[in-house]
Write a protein that holds these residues in place. Structure first.
Motif, mmCIF file in Angstrom:
data_model
loop_
_atom_site.group_PDB
_atom_site.id
_atom_site.type_symbol
_atom_site.label_atom_id
_atom_site.label_comp_id
_atom_site.label_asym_id
_atom_site.label_seq_id
_atom_site.Cartn_x
_atom_site.Cartn_y
_atom_site.Cartn_z
ATOM 1 N N HIS A 34 1.143 -1.456 -0.095
ATOM 2 C CA HIS A 34 0.031 0.054 0.226
ATOM 3 C C HIS A 34 0.508 1.244 -0.130
ATOM 4 O O HIS A 34 1.005 1.801 -1.001
ATOM 5 N N ASN A 37 2.653 1.706 -3.407
ATOM 6 C CA ASN A 37 1.659 2.210 -4.744
ATOM 7 C C ASN A 37 1.075 3.734 -3.803
ATOM 8 O O ASN A 37 1.361 4.510 -5.184
ATOM 9 N N ASN A 40 4.026 5.869 -4.934
ATOM 10 C CA ASN A 40 4.293 5.382 -6.538
ATOM 11 C C ASN A 40 3.427 6.763 -7.460
ATOM 12 O O ASN A 40 3.344 7.171 -8.699
#
Length: 200
Positions: A34, A37, A40
């Motif tokens: 998590h 992500n 990113n």
């Protein structure tokens, strides 16, 4: 048959024990995935903010601006423009372009994206809407590079210029994720407009 039975029992015990060990570390793996992500995602959104037509040569598409917040005094937040918005945004009506976004970390709430479109009729009067990017961000820090000393410094708040007249834009963001006993630091480099981008 007895040997086969013993082998099956041993194999079953091994599989279940490995599954138990895998499950014990599941929270850690999910939390890290998590965190990566979200880091990113934010990197990609900021990268799109420095591309034309929202960014022009000589502009500062990512900068510190004073933002009005619901039931609170205005705060200086890192702000950027997303020409086509973001997939996270849930509009009350038809989605609009030219979305001005700001980032804020709040205790107990996580990382908040404040956003509204320049095309809205009450853009200057109404506070921006709010979307939680991640409830696990416990803090937001800012990395500044001193070219004279060739050193980095990490600040808990946006840094002021020497005379205090302006707020300086950092070179990196540091997201402090926390869940239970797990911690993760996500680092986002702030992109800049490159020379040679066409003007629109």
């Amino acid at each position: 048959m007895a040997l086969v039975g013993l082998m099956m029992v041993g194999l079953t015990t091994f599989i279940f024990s490995m599954g138990e060990l895998w499950g014990r570390g599941n929270d850690s793996r999910l939390f890290e995935a998590h965190s990566r992500n979200v880091t990113n995602f934010l990197q990609d959104e900021l990268r799109s903010a420095v591309l034309p037509p929202s960014a022009k040569v000589g502009d500062t598409p990512i900068s510190a601006q004073e933002i009005k917040i619901n039931n609170a005094n205005p705060e200086t937040l890192l702000t950027f423009l997303l020409p086509e918005g973001s997939r996270l945004l849930s509009w009350p009506g038809a989605p609009l372009p030219e979305v001005v976004c700001s980032l804020q970390a709040r205790d107990g709430e996580g990382l908040i994206l404040l956003w509204h479109s320049r095309l809205e009729t009450k853009f200057n009067e109404d506070p921006p809407r709010e979307t939680v990017i991640s409830p696990y961000v416990a803090g937001l820090e800012y990395d500044y590079y001193d070219a004279n000393l060739s050193t980095w410094s990490t600040e808990p708040a946006l840094k002021k210029s020497t005379d205090g007249a302006t707020t300086l834009t950092p070179q990196r963001l540091r997201l402090k994720f926390k869940y239970a006993t797990y911690d993760y630091d996500g680092v986002v480099a702030l992109p800049t407009s490159m020379q040679g981008l066409p003007r629109y």
